[in-house]
Design a protein around this motif. Structure first.
Motif, mmCIF file in Angstrom:
data_model
loop_
_atom_site.group_PDB
_atom_site.id
_atom_site.type_symbol
_atom_site.label_atom_id
_atom_site.label_comp_id
_atom_site.label_asym_id
_atom_site.label_seq_id
_atom_site.Cartn_x
_atom_site.Cartn_y
_atom_site.Cartn_z
ATOM 1 N N GLN A 8 -0.115 25.494 4.374
ATOM 2 C CA GLN A 8 1.098 25.599 4.215
ATOM 3 C C GLN A 8 1.765 24.312 3.952
ATOM 4 N N CYS A 9 0.853 23.070 3.803
ATOM 5 C CA CYS A 9 1.363 21.633 3.558
ATOM 6 C C CYS A 9 0.973 21.941 2.061
ATOM 7 N N GLN B 130 4.396 21.181 -1.089
ATOM 8 C CA GLN B 130 3.697 20.157 -1.642
ATOM 9 C C GLN B 130 3.487 20.269 -3.898
ATOM 10 N N ARG B 131 3.276 21.814 -3.490
ATOM 11 C CA ARG B 131 2.977 22.352 -4.682
ATOM 12 C C ARG B 131 1.502 22.274 -5.281
ATOM 13 N N ILE B 132 0.669 22.336 -4.620
ATOM 14 C CA ILE B 132 -0.770 21.734 -4.899
ATOM 15 C C ILE B 132 -1.665 23.668 -5.149
ATOM 16 N N LEU B 133 -1.009 24.014 -4.384
ATOM 17 C CA LEU B 133 -1.372 25.399 -4.651
ATOM 18 C C LEU B 133 -0.773 26.860 -3.802
ATOM 19 N N ASP C 24 -3.333 30.624 -6.348
ATOM 20 C CA ASP C 24 -3.396 29.580 -7.553
ATOM 21 C C ASP C 24 -3.312 28.323 -7.071
ATOM 22 N N VAL C 25 -3.066 27.057 -8.330
ATOM 23 C CA VAL C 25 -3.722 25.499 -7.484
ATOM 24 C C VAL C 25 -3.055 25.626 -9.391
ATOM 25 N N ASP C 26 -2.479 24.057 -8.611
ATOM 26 C CA ASP C 26 -1.700 23.564 -10.135
ATOM 27 C C ASP C 26 -3.110 22.290 -10.156
ATOM 28 N N TRP C 27 -4.460 22.417 -11.059
ATOM 29 C CA TRP C 27 -5.157 21.660 -11.390
ATOM 30 C C TRP C 27 -4.564 20.378 -11.916
ATOM 31 N N LYS C 28 -3.144 20.219 -12.911
ATOM 32 C CA LYS C 28 -2.608 18.733 -12.994
ATOM 33 C C LYS C 28 -1.496 18.021 -12.419
ATOM 34 N N HIS C 29 -1.831 18.703 -10.624
ATOM 35 C CA HIS C 29 -1.079 18.011 -10.010
ATOM 36 C C HIS C 29 -1.611 16.262 -9.882
ATOM 37 N N PRO C 30 -0.845 15.559 -9.233
ATOM 38 C CA PRO C 30 -1.476 14.019 -9.700
ATOM 39 C C PRO C 30 -1.654 13.945 -8.338
ATOM 40 N N CYS D 143 1.028 -1.067 -0.275
ATOM 41 C CA CYS D 143 0.161 0.261 0.220
ATOM 42 C C CYS D 143 0.609 1.016 0.169
ATOM 43 N N SER D 144 1.860 0.925 -0.335
ATOM 44 C CA SER D 144 2.726 2.359 -0.388
ATOM 45 C C SER D 144 3.435 2.175 -1.518
ATOM 46 N N PRO D 145 3.404 3.837 -2.154
ATOM 47 C CA PRO D 145 3.870 4.816 -3.559
ATOM 48 C C PRO D 145 5.462 4.382 -3.923
ATOM 49 N N GLU D 146 5.320 4.484 -5.020
ATOM 50 C CA GLU D 146 7.178 4.376 -5.292
ATOM 51 C C GLU D 146 7.571 5.088 -5.272
ATOM 52 N N PRO D 147 9.442 4.125 -4.954
ATOM 53 C CA PRO D 147 9.936 4.934 -4.170
ATOM 54 C C PRO D 147 10.613 6.337 -4.614
ATOM 55 N N GLU D 148 10.326 6.415 -5.909
ATOM 56 C CA GLU D 148 11.028 7.188 -6.792
ATOM 57 C C GLU D 148 9.766 8.810 -6.031
ATOM 58 N N GLN D 149 8.811 8.536 -5.865
ATOM 59 C CA GLN D 149 7.812 9.725 -5.442
ATOM 60 C C GLN D 149 8.298 10.294 -4.051
ATOM 61 N N HIS D 150 8.286 11.264 -3.863
ATOM 62 C CA HIS D 150 8.646 12.252 -3.030
ATOM 63 C C HIS D 150 7.391 12.547 -2.441
ATOM 64 N N VAL D 151 6.363 12.506 -1.966
ATOM 65 C CA VAL D 151 5.013 12.981 -0.727
ATOM 66 C C VAL D 151 5.438 12.786 0.509
ATOM 67 N N ASP D 152 4.751 13.628 0.693
ATOM 68 C CA ASP D 152 4.283 14.270 2.289
ATOM 69 C C ASP D 152 3.724 12.567 3.346
ATOM 70 N N ILE D 153 4.964 13.087 4.221
ATOM 71 C CA ILE D 153 5.222 11.129 4.793
ATOM 72 C C ILE D 153 3.097 11.443 5.427
ATOM 73 N N ARG D 154 3.049 11.977 5.703
ATOM 74 C CA ARG D 154 1.775 12.249 6.982
ATOM 75 C C ARG D 154 0.297 12.212 5.277
ATOM 76 N N ASP D 155 0.497 12.326 4.454
ATOM 77 C CA ASP D 155 -0.486 12.940 3.306
ATOM 78 C C ASP D 155 -0.136 11.394 2.749
ATOM 79 N N LEU D 156 0.845 10.573 3.034
ATOM 80 C CA LEU D 156 1.171 9.117 2.306
ATOM 81 C C LEU D 156 0.114 8.169 2.931
ATOM 82 N N SER D 157 0.920 8.692 4.222
ATOM 83 C CA SER D 157 0.030 7.151 5.366
ATOM 84 C C SER D 157 -1.136 7.450 5.529
ATOM 85 N N LEU D 158 -1.608 8.773 5.530
ATOM 86 C CA LEU D 158 -3.287 8.514 5.653
ATOM 87 C C LEU D 158 -4.070 8.452 4.002
#
Length: 599
Positions: free
Chosen positions: A334-335, A339-342, A356-362, A216-231
Motif C-alpha cells: 500500500q505504501c 508512491q505510484r510505483i505499482l 500494473d507496475v510503473d517501470w519508468k518510476h525514478p 545525503c538528503s534528496p532535493e527539496p522539490e522531490q516529494h518522497v516517502d520519508i520512511r523510504d527516503l531515510s532508509l
C-alpha cells in the motif's frame, strides 16, 4: 473513535439560523481562526449538511459536511476539526510530530504513546491536560490525526516521554476520512524548528565521522516517502563514509574489505526494524527491475513475495515482514502504491494481485543491482527459484457467526450478534450453558433437556411440541447449522482473512468442444493463493497440450484455466501431491477417465 465502521442515522441540510449558530460555536471553539476563515469554513450559500451517526461503541456523534467532505464532528457537545479541515488550517491546533510508520497504528485505533513523539530541539508545544492537539508526520506539517493530550507538556517531560500521551479521536485513513473524498495529505513544508528536528534526528541516526559539507538528503522539490527516503539515505551515507575512511585511515587495506566493513558498521547503527525495512525495499526494487515482466501481470502478491522478492534476498539474510515497521505485506505494498510505483487490486475477495507496475518510476530506474547479482545469474536464479519455490497451501479454518436467532443462547457467555467463534468455542459455550442451567438429563446423561431458549433457537415450529430432549451430538450439530457460516484463510507470510460463507472448492469440469474434443476447465484457483497463469504453464509443460486463461463466467474478477483433453489425473496429482491441498477442497476429481487394465 472512527477506527471501525459507524452507522449513519440521519442526513439533513443546515439552514440559515443553524449555520449562524454553528459559525458562532466554531469561533468560540477555535479562537485562532479569523472571521474570514470561520466564514470560509462555514459558508453562507454553499451546501452544508449535518449527519447523525453512531460509532461502534454506541456513541452519538454529529458530523458536519461541506463539499462532500466532513469538516467538523461533535461528540458530547465538543467540536473537533477533521483532517480535511486541518489540511486547510494546519496551524489551528498545537501539533506534535511522530514517525510515518506510527500512522497505521493510529488509524487502527491505537492511541499515541510518548515514545513515538519526536521532540524537536526547540522543545514541545506547551499544552495542558485535555488540550485538543494535532499529530503530524516528521517532515510534513499536514496533520494526520486529532487527539486529546492525556497530560501536560511538563508531565510528559517529567515522565521521561513514557506512557500514553494522546487519546486519538480521528485519523487520516480511518472511516470518517473514508466518508469524504479520500484525498491524501498535502505536502506542507516544515517550519524552521521542524527542519531542525529532522536534521537532529538524522544526525543521531547517521554514523559518526560524516563531513559537514556532505549531504545525503534528496532535493527539496522531490516529494518522497520519508520512511523510504531515510532508509535510502542511510545506505548512501554509509557508502560515502566507507570511501572517506578508506582513504584516510585504511590506505594499506584492500578497498573491497574496507567497504564491506563500513557497510556492516552502517547496518549495525540502525535498529533491527530499520534494517528489515531497508532489506524489503532492496528486494522489492530488485525484483521489479530484474525479475518481473509485464507479461507476468496480474501477479499474485503472495507469488511476488515468495517467488521474486525472496530470490533477491542476499545470502545469509531472510525477509520477515513481522520484523519490519509495516507488519503486514499488504501495508508495505500500500505504501509503494501511494508512491505510484505499482497498482494492487483485489481481483477476488481476500486475494490481492499486482495489476500494473510503473517501470519508468525514478526509484526503479535509480535502483542499482547489488554486487554479486549479475543480469545473467539473475535470470537463471529467477527460473530456478520458480522451480524450487514450494507452494504452501493456505490454512483454512471454518468459523461461525452468531445470528440474530441465536443471540439468546450466546448472550449469557458475553457474545453478541456477529461475534465470530470457532467450532471448539461453540462447543464449549454450549456445554457450559447446558451445565450452568442444569439441563443434563438425570436418568440418561447422553441427553440434554430442551428449555425455552434451546427450543426457540434450535427447533423448528413443527418440532417444538414433540421434542423435549436432544442427544449431545444432535444438539451441537443443530447449533452449528443455525449459525452464520464463515471461514478464515491464512496464506503463508500474510495475515488471516475472514470471509463470509463456506469457501468455494477448486472446481474441475470437463466440457466438450467442436469435433467432439474435450477440454478440462479449472476455476477458483485464486481463492487458494494459486496463480492461474502458473498453473496453466505447469500443466502445459506436463501434458504437452495447449492451455489458455479466460474470464470465468458468472464472476466479476476471476479467471479460469482451460486445457485440451481430460487432464484430471495430472491435475489431481499436482493439486494433491505437489501443492498438498486437502481433497475436500477440490471438486470434480471423480470425472477422471478410467484407466484400462494393463496386461
Amino acid at each position: 473513535m472512527f477506527a471501525r465502521a459507524f452507522r449513519v442515522r440521519a442526513n439533513t441540510s443546515i439552514k440559515g439560523s443553524d449555520r449562524r449558530k454553528l459559525r458562532s460555536d466554531v469561533a468560540a471553539a477555535f479562537p485562532s481562526l479569523s472571521t474570514e476563515q470561520v466564514a470560509e469554513l462555514v459558508p453562507n450559500k454553499e451546501e452544508l449538511n449535518v449527519i447523525k451517526i453512531y460509532s461502534h461503541k454506541g456513541e452519538a456523534i454529529t458530523v458536519y459536511m461541506n463539499h462532500r467532505n466532513p469538516i467538523l464532528f461533535e461528540a458530547e457537545k465538543v467540536l473537533y476539526p477533521t483532517v480535511y479541515t486541518l489540511w486547510v488550517y494546519p496551524d489551528l491546533l498545537p501539533a506534535f510530530a511522530t514517525w510515518p510508520p506510527v500512522l497505521q497504528k493510529l488509524a487502527g485505533g491505537a492511541d499515541l504513546m510518548l515514545p513515538g513523539v519526536v521532540v524537536p530541539p526547540s522543545g514541545l508545544p506547551q499544552v495542558t491536560r485535555g488540550t485538543l492537539c494535532a499529530v503530524t508526520l516528521l517532515g510534513n506539517r499536514a496533520p494526520v490525526a486529532v487527539g486529546v493530550a492525556t497530560m501536560s507538556t511538563e508531565e510528559m517531560l517529567a515522565a521521561g516521554m513514557k506512557g500514553k500521551g494522546f487519546a486519538v479521536l480521528h485519523t487520516h485513513l480511518d472511516h470518517l476520512w473514508e466518508y469524504g473524498d479520500k484525498s491524501s495529505p498535502p505536502t506542507l513544508a516544515p517550519l524552521v524548528t521542524d527542519s531542525a528536528a529532522m536534521e537532529s534526528a538524522g544526525d543521531e541516526e547517521e554514523l559518526q565521522g560524516k563531513e559537514p559539507g556532505s549531504s545525503c538528503s534528496p532535493e527539496p522539490e522531490q516529494h518522497v516517502d520519508i520512511r523510504d527516503l531515510s532508509l535510502r539515505d542511510r545506505d548512501t551515507c554509509a557508502e560515502v563514509l566507507g570511501k572517506e575512511e578508506l582513504h584516510e585511515n585504511r590506505a594499506a587495506e584492500p578497498a573491497e574489505d574496507a567497504s564491506t566493513q563500513e557497510q556492516q558498521e552502517a547496518e549495525d547503527s540502525r535498529t533491527p526494524q530499520e534494517q528489515m525495512d531497508a532489506l524489503f525495499h532492496q528486494c522489492f526494487f530488485h525484483a521489479l527491475k530484474c525479475r518481473v515482466k509485464k507479461s507476468d501481470l496480474p501477479l499474485l502478491t503472495s507469488t511476488f513475495l515468495g517467488s521474486h522478492m525472496v530470490s533477491c534476498c542476499p545470502a545469509g539474510k531472510q525477509l520477515d515482514i513481522k520484523k519490519s515497521s509495516y507488519k503486514k505485506f499488504s501495508k508495505f505494498l500500500q505504501c509503494m502504491q501511494q508512491q505510484r510505483i505499482l497498482q494492487v487490486k483485489e481481483l477476488s475477495k481476500g486475494v490481492e494481485s499486482i495489476v500494473d507496475v510503473d517501470w519508468k518510476h525514478p526509484d526503479i530506474k535509480a535502483f542499482a543491482v547489488p554486487e554479486g547479482f549479475s543480469s545473467a545469474s539473475a535470470a537463471q536464479d529467477s527460473k530456478s527459484e520458480e522451480r524450487e519455490h514450494v507452494y504452501h497451501a493456505p490454512e483454512i479454518i471454518p468459523l461461525y457467526g452468531v445470528s440474530t436467532k441465536m443471540i439468546p443462547l450466546f448472550q449469557e457467555s458475553g457474545h453478541r450478534k456477529g461475534s465470530i467463534l470457532s467450532s471448539s468455542e461453540v462447543r464449549n459455550i454450549i456445554i457450559n450453558y447446558v451445565k450452568s442451567n442444569e439441563l443434563v438429563d438425570e436418568t440418561n446423561k447422553n441427553f440434554v433437556k430442551v428449555n425455552a431458549i434451546l427450543c426457540d433457537c434450535l427447533l423448528d415450529k413443527s418440532e417444538q411440541d414433540e421434542i423435549s430432549h436432544l442427544k449431545w451430538d444432535e444438539l451441537l450439530s443443530r447449533c452449528l447449522e443455525r449459525l452464520q457460516p464463515l471461514h478464515q484463510v491464512t496464506f503463508s507470510g500474510q495475515e488471516p482473512v475472514v470471509r463470509k460463507g463456506n469457501i468455494e472448492p477448486i472446481d474441475i469440469s470437463i466440457a466438450q468442444r467442436s469435433s467432439n474434443k474435450k477440454v478440462t476447465i479449472i476455476k477458483n484457483l485464486e481463492l487458494y493463493g494459486l496463480d492461474p497463469q502458473c498453473v496453466a504453464n505447469t500443466l502445459q509443460q506436463k501434458v504437452q497440450a495447449s492451455a489458455t486463461i479466460s474470464p470465468a463466467p458468472g464472476t466479476k474478477d476471476r479467471v479460469q484455466v482451460q486445457i485440451q483433453g481430460n487432464q484430471i489425473h495430472h491435475l489431481a496429482k499436482m493439486l494433491l501431491e505437489e501443492y498438498q491441498l486437502p481433497r475436500k477442497y477440490i471438486q470434480g476429481l471423480d470425472k477422471a477417465p478410467k484407466l484400462g487394465r494393463r496386461k
